[in-house]
Motif scaffolding. Structure first.
Motif, mmCIF file in Angstrom:
data_model
loop_
_atom_site.group_PDB
_atom_site.id
_atom_site.type_symbol
_atom_site.label_atom_id
_atom_site.label_comp_id
_atom_site.label_asym_id
_atom_site.label_seq_id
_atom_site.Cartn_x
_atom_site.Cartn_y
_atom_site.Cartn_z
ATOM 1 N N ASP A 79 7.636 1.065 -0.107
ATOM 2 C CA ASP A 79 7.298 1.175 0.804
ATOM 3 C C ASP A 79 6.247 0.660 1.314
ATOM 4 O OD1 ASP A 79 5.948 3.540 1.173
ATOM 5 O OD2 ASP A 79 7.547 4.284 1.480
ATOM 6 N N LYS A 80 5.504 0.723 2.769
ATOM 7 C CA LYS A 80 4.106 0.415 2.830
ATOM 8 C C LYS A 80 2.959 1.883 2.855
ATOM 9 C CE LYS A 80 4.255 2.262 7.400
ATOM 10 N NZ LYS A 80 3.544 3.218 7.280
ATOM 11 N N ASP A 81 3.753 2.546 2.793
ATOM 12 C CA ASP A 81 3.005 3.887 1.988
ATOM 13 C C ASP A 81 2.833 4.517 0.462
ATOM 14 O OD1 ASP A 81 1.757 4.237 4.182
ATOM 15 O OD2 ASP A 81 3.633 5.766 4.177
ATOM 16 N N PHE A 82 3.213 2.875 -0.821
ATOM 17 C CA PHE A 82 3.287 3.090 -1.775
ATOM 18 C C PHE A 82 4.817 3.750 -2.371
ATOM 19 C CE2 PHE A 82 -1.176 2.021 -0.705
ATOM 20 C CZ PHE A 82 -1.200 0.863 -1.075
ATOM 21 N N LYS A 83 5.169 3.922 -1.850
ATOM 22 C CA LYS A 83 6.930 4.854 -2.087
ATOM 23 C C LYS A 83 7.540 3.851 -2.785
ATOM 24 C CE LYS A 83 4.499 8.717 -0.603
ATOM 25 N NZ LYS A 83 3.546 10.184 -1.843
ATOM 26 N N VAL A 84 8.043 4.793 -3.984
ATOM 27 C CA VAL A 84 8.914 3.677 -4.641
ATOM 28 C C VAL A 84 10.631 4.321 -3.653
ATOM 29 C CG1 VAL A 84 10.999 3.940 -6.279
ATOM 30 C CG2 VAL A 84 8.419 3.382 -6.656
ATOM 31 N N ILE A 85 11.045 3.201 -2.806
ATOM 32 C CA ILE A 85 12.403 3.020 -2.429
ATOM 33 C C ILE A 85 13.602 3.189 -3.543
ATOM 34 C CG2 ILE A 85 14.461 1.722 -1.225
ATOM 35 C CD1 ILE A 85 11.372 0.467 0.424
ATOM 36 N N ILE A 86 14.019 4.392 -3.849
ATOM 37 C CA ILE A 86 15.112 5.158 -4.976
ATOM 38 C C ILE A 86 16.638 4.232 -5.041
ATOM 39 C CG2 ILE A 86 15.899 6.489 -5.928
ATOM 40 C CD1 ILE A 86 13.561 8.357 -5.016
ATOM 41 N N ASP A 103 0.805 3.918 -10.843
ATOM 42 C CA ASP A 103 0.182 5.081 -9.247
ATOM 43 C C ASP A 103 -0.694 4.279 -8.828
ATOM 44 O OD1 ASP A 103 1.688 6.795 -11.624
ATOM 45 O OD2 ASP A 103 -0.055 8.653 -12.418
ATOM 46 N N TYR A 104 -0.358 4.007 -6.850
ATOM 47 C CA TYR A 104 -0.930 3.469 -7.125
ATOM 48 C C TYR A 104 -2.537 4.723 -5.995
ATOM 49 C CZ TYR A 104 2.359 -0.651 -7.035
ATOM 50 O OH TYR A 104 3.373 -1.043 -7.165
ATOM 51 N N PHE A 105 -3.488 4.400 -6.502
ATOM 52 C CA PHE A 105 -4.718 4.907 -5.975
ATOM 53 C C PHE A 105 -4.528 6.294 -5.916
ATOM 54 C CE2 PHE A 105 -3.330 0.410 -4.282
ATOM 55 C CZ PHE A 105 -4.787 -0.007 -4.177
ATOM 56 N N ASN A 106 -3.891 6.604 -7.313
ATOM 57 C CA ASN A 106 -3.640 8.311 -7.078
ATOM 58 C C ASN A 106 -2.795 9.082 -6.225
ATOM 59 O OD1 ASN A 106 -6.776 7.355 -6.859
ATOM 60 N ND2 ASN A 106 -6.822 9.299 -8.188
ATOM 61 N N VAL A 107 -1.829 8.464 -5.420
ATOM 62 C CA VAL A 107 -1.030 8.385 -4.579
ATOM 63 C C VAL A 107 0.319 8.932 -5.025
ATOM 64 C CG1 VAL A 107 0.597 8.061 -3.033
ATOM 65 C CG2 VAL A 107 -1.593 6.558 -3.229
ATOM 66 N N ARG A 108 0.547 10.602 -4.920
ATOM 67 C CA ARG A 108 1.082 11.526 -5.879
ATOM 68 C C ARG A 108 2.755 10.367 -4.817
ATOM 69 N NH1 ARG A 108 -1.918 12.745 -8.284
ATOM 70 N NH2 ARG A 108 -2.786 14.526 -9.038
ATOM 71 N N ASP A 322 8.100 -7.111 3.994
ATOM 72 C CA ASP A 322 7.220 -6.849 5.257
ATOM 73 C C ASP A 322 6.467 -5.857 4.797
ATOM 74 O OD1 ASP A 322 8.604 -8.186 6.928
ATOM 75 O OD2 ASP A 322 9.477 -6.986 7.763
ATOM 76 N N ALA A 323 6.533 -4.778 3.938
ATOM 77 C CA ALA A 323 6.116 -3.924 3.284
ATOM 78 C C ALA A 323 4.946 -4.353 2.973
ATOM 79 C CB ALA A 323 6.576 -2.851 2.575
ATOM 80 N N ILE A 324 4.500 -5.474 1.964
ATOM 81 C CA ILE A 324 4.155 -5.516 0.503
ATOM 82 C C ILE A 324 2.901 -6.308 1.487
ATOM 83 C CG2 ILE A 324 5.082 -5.414 -1.266
ATOM 84 C CD1 ILE A 324 5.272 -8.117 -1.415
ATOM 85 N N LEU A 325 3.480 -7.706 2.432
ATOM 86 C CA LEU A 325 2.823 -8.286 3.577
ATOM 87 C C LEU A 325 2.066 -6.918 3.718
ATOM 88 C CD1 LEU A 325 5.099 -11.245 4.273
ATOM 89 C CD2 LEU A 325 3.105 -10.633 2.342
ATOM 90 N N ASN A 326 2.694 -6.066 4.201
ATOM 91 C CA ASN A 326 1.438 -5.151 5.229
ATOM 92 C C ASN A 326 0.588 -4.640 4.517
ATOM 93 O OD1 ASN A 326 0.181 -1.816 5.564
ATOM 94 N ND2 ASN A 326 1.062 -2.803 7.786
ATOM 95 N N ILE A 327 0.344 -3.945 2.973
ATOM 96 C CA ILE A 327 -0.640 -3.933 2.172
ATOM 97 C C ILE A 327 -1.406 -4.704 1.473
ATOM 98 C CG2 ILE A 327 -1.207 -2.795 -0.184
ATOM 99 C CD1 ILE A 327 1.637 -1.492 -0.511
ATOM 100 N N SER A 328 -0.683 -6.310 1.715
ATOM 101 C CA SER A 328 -1.377 -7.102 1.049
ATOM 102 C C SER A 328 -2.255 -7.963 2.106
ATOM 103 C CB SER A 328 -1.206 -8.286 -0.215
ATOM 104 O OG SER A 328 -0.143 -9.202 0.992
#
Length: 358
Positions: A79-86, A103-108, A322-328
Motif C-alpha cells: 500500500d501507499k505506506d509500504f505495508k504488505v497487502i497480506i 525493508d523499505y526505509f526502516n518502516v516496520r 494507485d499506491a505505487i503511483l502515489n509513492i513513485s
C-alpha cells in the motif's frame, strides 16, 4: 559544498577502528544484484525453488537477476505506506516459491505480516532485503538476508548474504573477482578519489567532470553486463574491516533528528519513517511531497542532490496500482549520511522551507 550524489573517499575514516559490519559466516560478494542471483541460482539447485514472489515497488536491479536465471516471478501489492497487502500475497503464493520481502526505509512491518511469514516459513523460502535497515536492532524474519553494503559507504563493491537456514551456502565456492568487476572497482575508486579532490578545491569543474564521467561509465558497465558472481574486491573489504562504524551510526541518527525537527511541522512534507528511533539507523531521510520534481529542482539549484527511490521498472508501469503511483510520483530521499554536518542539514531545511514559503 554539495550534498548528496556519489560518495567520495574520506581518508580520515578508513583504516580507523576494528569494527566489522559482517559476521564470520556472512558471504561477501560484489553487488546486491549479484547476491540475489547467486542466492537464487543455488536455491534452485539445493532447494528446488520454482519461482519468486516480489513486492510491486522495487528497483530494476532486483528484477534483472531473475530474468538472467530465467526463473518465474510475480508481484504482490504493497500500500501507499509500504505495508504488505497480506491477502494479495497469500492469493499469489505458490508451493515451492520463494518470498522476497523488502525493508523499505526502516518502516516496520505490522505484526499481522510477521505472523503470516512465520506460518509459511516451513513451506516457502523467505528472503529479506535489509539494505535499508542493515544496522537496525531487530529480529530477522527470513531464511536469508541480503544487503548492499555499498549504499552505506560508497564502496567500489560490496554486498552480503546471511544464511539463517541450513548453512549450505557457506560451503559454496564464490569466484574470484571477475574482469568486469575489476574494471568497475577501478573506475569507482578513482572517481571517489577525484571527488575528494574536488570537494577540497571547490570550483574545479574539470575534476568534477572527470569523476562524474567515471561514475557514469561504471554504472553503464554494470547495467549492460550480465551479472557475474564475484567476491568483494580487496579494497572494499579492507575499508569495511576497519571502518569507524560507531561514528557513522551516530552521525546518521543525529542528522535524521535534525531534519525531522526542522521539517515535521511543514504541512507540505510527509516524513515517511516518522520520528527518530534509536533502534533504527537511517539510510536516508525519505519524504513524500506533492510537487516532488519542483522541490528536487530547487534543491539541485542549491547543490543538494536527493535521489529518487525508485523510478518504477517498465513492467510495473503496465498495470500500476494507485499506491505505487502515489509513492513513485512523490518520494524523495534527503541525504543525511556520515559525510554531512548539522550545518548541512540546516541548509537543506532552509532550502525546503524557502521553496514552500516563498
Amino acid at each position: 559544498m554539495e550534498i548528496g550524489s556519489e560518495f567520495h573517499i574520506s581518508h580520515n575514516k578508513i583504516l580507523y577502528s576494528e569494527v566489522f559490519i559482517y559476521k564470520d559466516k556472512d558471504i561477501l560478494l560484489n553487488y546486491g544484484r549479484t547476491a540475489i542471483k547467486f542466492l537464487l541460482e543455488n536455491l534452485q539447485d539445493l532447494e528446488h525453488i520454482r519461482g519468486v514472489l516480489l513486492p510491486n515497488y522495487l528497483c530494476e536491479s532486483i528484477i534483472q537477476p531473475l530474468k538472467e536465471i530465467n526463473i518465474p516471478y510475480e508481484f504482490y501489492k504493497i500500500d501507499k505506506d509500504f505495508k504488505v497487502i497480506i491477502n494479495d500475497m497469500e492469493s499469489k503464493l505458490k508451493p515451492g516459491w520463494a518470498v522476497f520481502v523488502l525493508d523499505y526505509f526502516n518502516v516496520r512491518q505490522e505484526k499481522e505480516l510477521l505472523n503470516y511469514i512465520n506460518n509459511i516459513r516451513d513451506t516457502n523460502i523467505i528472503i529479506e532485503d535489509i539494505t535499508h535497515s542493515l544496522f537496525d536492532i531487530k529480529e530477522s524474519i527470513g531464511h536469508f538476508q541480503i544487503a548492499s553494503i555499498r549504499k552505506w559507504l560508497g564502496l567500489p563493491s560490496g554486498a552480503l548474504i546471511r544464511d539463517f537456514y541450513n548453512g549450505k551456502m557457506h560451503n559454496l565456492v564464490i569466484p574470484e573477482t571477475s574482469n568486469i568487476n575489476s574494471e568497475l572497482v577501478q573506475k569507482r575508486f578513482y572517481a571517489a578519489i577525484l571527488k575528494s579532490l574536488y570537494l577540497k578545491e571547490q570550483g574545479n569543474e574539470h575534476v568534477k567532470s572527470e569523476y562524474l564521467n567515471l561514475f557514469n561509465e561504471a554504472e553503464m558497465i554494470l547495467d549492460k553486463s550480465n551479472i557475474e558472481a564475484s567476491k568483494i574486491d580487496s579494497i572494499s573489504k579492507e575499508i569495511i574491516s576497519h571502518y569507524n562504524f560507531e561514528s557513522m551510526l551516530e552521525v546518521r541518527k543525529e542528522n535524521y533528528k535534525i531534519l525531522y525537527t526542522g521539517l515535521k511541522e511543514l504541512q507540505a512534507v510527509e516524513v515517511i519513517n516518522g520520528r527518530p528511533d534509536d533502534n533504527k539507523v537511517p539510510l536516508g531521510f525519505p519524504i513524500k511531497v506533492h510537487d516532488r520534481d519542483s522541490l528536487r529542482n530547487s534543491l539541485i539549484q542549491a547543490n543538494i542532490y536527493p535521489p529518487i527511490h525508485w523510478p518504477l521498472p517498465e513492467e510495473l508501469l503496465y498495470e500500476p496500482t494507485d499506491a505505487i503511483l502515489n509513492i513513485s510520483r512523490s518520494i524523495l530521499t534527503l541525504p543525511c549520511d556520515q559525510r554531512y554536518t548539522e550545518k548541512d542539514m540546516n541548509r537543506m531545511i532552509k532550502v525546503i522551507k524557502n521553496h514552500y514559503w516563498s
